[in-house]
Write an enzyme that holds these catalytic residues in place. Structure first.
Site, short mmCIF file in Angstrom:
data_model
loop_
_atom_site.label_atom_id
_atom_site.label_comp_id
_atom_site.label_asym_id
_atom_site.label_seq_id
_atom_site.Cartn_x
_atom_site.Cartn_y
_atom_site.Cartn_z
N GLU A 1 -1.22 25.19 -25.43
CA GLU A 1 -1.03 24.09 -24.49
C GLU A 1 -1.23 22.78 -25.24
O GLU A 1 -2.30 22.53 -25.79
CB GLU A 1 -2.00 24.16 -23.30
CG GLU A 1 -1.73 22.99 -22.34
CD GLU A 1 -2.63 22.95 -21.12
OE1 GLU A 1 -3.37 23.91 -20.87
OE2 GLU A 1 -2.56 21.91 -20.42
N ASP B 1 -5.52 18.70 -28.10
CA ASP B 1 -5.43 17.29 -27.68
C ASP B 1 -6.16 16.45 -28.72
O ASP B 1 -6.98 16.98 -29.48
CB ASP B 1 -6.04 17.09 -26.28
CG ASP B 1 -5.40 15.90 -25.55
OD1 ASP B 1 -5.54 14.77 -26.06
OD2 ASP B 1 -4.77 16.11 -24.51
N ASP C 1 2.91 12.25 -22.50
CA ASP C 1 3.02 10.80 -22.31
C ASP C 1 4.47 10.42 -22.10
O ASP C 1 5.33 10.75 -22.92
CB ASP C 1 2.44 10.08 -23.53
CG ASP C 1 0.95 10.37 -23.68
OD1 ASP C 1 0.21 10.16 -22.71
OD2 ASP C 1 0.55 10.83 -24.77
N ARG D 1 -4.51 16.67 -13.46
CA ARG D 1 -5.08 15.36 -13.13
C ARG D 1 -3.99 14.27 -13.20
O ARG D 1 -3.83 13.45 -12.29
CB ARG D 1 -6.19 15.04 -14.13
CG ARG D 1 -6.84 13.70 -13.89
CD ARG D 1 -7.89 13.44 -14.95
NE ARG D 1 -9.08 14.21 -14.76
CZ ARG D 1 -10.31 13.68 -14.65
NH1 ARG D 1 -10.46 12.37 -14.73
NH2 ARG D 1 -11.36 14.43 -14.50
C1 LIG Z 1 -0.40 11.99 -19.96
S1 LIG Z 1 -1.66 12.99 -20.61
C2 LIG Z 1 -1.53 14.49 -19.64
C3 LIG Z 1 -2.77 15.31 -19.71
C4 LIG Z 1 -2.77 16.61 -18.87
N1 LIG Z 1 -1.77 17.56 -19.32
C5 LIG Z 1 -2.58 16.32 -17.40
O1 LIG Z 1 -1.49 16.61 -16.89
O2 LIG Z 1 -3.51 15.79 -16.77
C6 LIG Z 1 -0.96 13.48 -22.17
C7 LIG Z 1 -2.00 14.05 -23.13
O3 LIG Z 1 -1.34 14.43 -24.34
C8 LIG Z 1 -2.18 14.14 -25.43
N2 LIG Z 1 -1.33 14.05 -26.64
C9 LIG Z 1 -0.33 13.16 -26.84
N3 LIG Z 1 0.25 13.38 -28.04
C10 LIG Z 1 -0.39 14.44 -28.60
C11 LIG Z 1 -0.26 15.14 -29.83
N4 LIG Z 1 0.67 14.80 -30.74
N5 LIG Z 1 -1.08 16.17 -30.08
C12 LIG Z 1 -2.02 16.52 -29.17
N6 LIG Z 1 -2.19 15.91 -27.99
C13 LIG Z 1 -1.39 14.87 -27.70
C14 LIG Z 1 -2.87 12.85 -25.02
O4 LIG Z 1 -4.08 12.63 -25.72
C15 LIG Z 1 -3.10 13.07 -23.54
O5 LIG Z 1 -4.36 13.68 -23.29
#
Ligand SMILES: C[S@@+](CC[C@H](N)C(=O)[O-])C[C@H]1O[C@@H](n2cnc3c(N)ncnc32)[C@H](O)[C@@H]1O
Length: 222
Positions: free
Chosen positions: A41, A66, A116, A190
């Site tokens: 994930e 993450d 994102d 979330r």
């Molecule tokens: C918009 S948040 C969504 C978090 C969660 N999936 C939710 O739906 O609540 C996107 C997450 O992706 C992580 N993220 C972005 N680019 C990443 C990367 N290259 N490797 C690991 N995590 C990443 C960010 O730190 C963030 O926690």
């Protein structure tokens, strides 16, 4: 970061944490202590949905990655609280994890929930779901493995559908070639909740990694 998250990182990282240093290919059976299926994930945020899915399906190992340290502490806390033994938490860039630290055909599934959205046009190149990412991910997924994406940003959903449909290594599990309803096994996340509060529409996409078909060789006398 809360004191509880910091404490969880200190206590549990040595047991359940994985540093993404790009230096070695991970032995997933050794990491999880079993040879069960492994789902990656990417971007678990605070990890509530990850912990729920791990609890609901203890026979599946979840490697959750993450860059967000408080979220890592939170997920470790949830795993500890709920007695989950099938979650490992990786700190760093998912691309490096995929490219440098996972073997070909290592994964039984890949989940990318609410990556994102990068809504501004000049930032679209930062979006995760792009043809190059899909090509890399495909090499790490077993044939038949499911790539499951979800987003509450409709232009990104359209982009995901377009690049996934065009990619030769994936096929849509939907006969109509479109978006899927949220499967029961995916809890609300979330970030999704925040999107729904703003009136956003959520789309899920479930694509299957197709078997690798070697390109046909021309007959020797042609
Ligand atoms: C918009 S948040 C969504 C978090 C969660 N999936 C939710 O739906 O609540 C996107 C997450 O992706 C992580 N993220 C972005 N680019 C990443 C990367 N290259 N490797 C690991 N995590 C990443 C960010 O730190 C963030 O926690």
């Amino acid at each position: 970061m809360t004191a509880g998250q910091a404490d969880a990182l200190q206590r549990l990282w040595p047991k359940w944490g994985l540093d993404i240093d790009g230096g070695r290919v991970i032995d997933l059976a050794e990491l999880f202590g079993n040879t069960g299926p492994v789902v990656l994930e990417i971007g678990f945020g605070m990890g509530e949905a990850t912990a729920q899915m791990a609890a609901a399906d203890p026979g599946t190992n979840i490697l959750a990655v993450d860059v967000h340290t408080p979220g890592q502490g939170n997920l470790l806390n949830l795993a500890d609280r709920d007695g989950l033994t099938n979650v490992r938490v990786a700190n760093g860039d998912a691309i490096i994890l995929l490219r440098e630290m996972l073997a070909p055909d290592a994964l039984d599934g890949l989940r990318v929930y609410f990556p994102d959205p990068w809504p501004k046009k000049r930032h679209h190149k930062r979006r995760l779901i792009q043809p190059e990412f899909l090509s890399l991910a495909a090499t790490r997924l077993k044939p038949g493995a499911i790539l499951h994406c979800a987003t509450d940003w409709e232009p990104y959903a359209e982009q995901m559908l377009e690049v996934l449909t065009a990619h030769p290594d994936f096929e849509n599990t939907r006969a109509d070639g479109g978006f899927a309803p949220r499967p029961e096994f995916r809890p609300l996340t979330r970030f999704e909740g925040q999107g729904l509060d703003k009136g956003h529409v959520v789309n899920d996409l479930l694509f299957r990694r197709v078997p690798h078909v070697p390109s046909a060789q021309p007959p020797a006398d042609v």
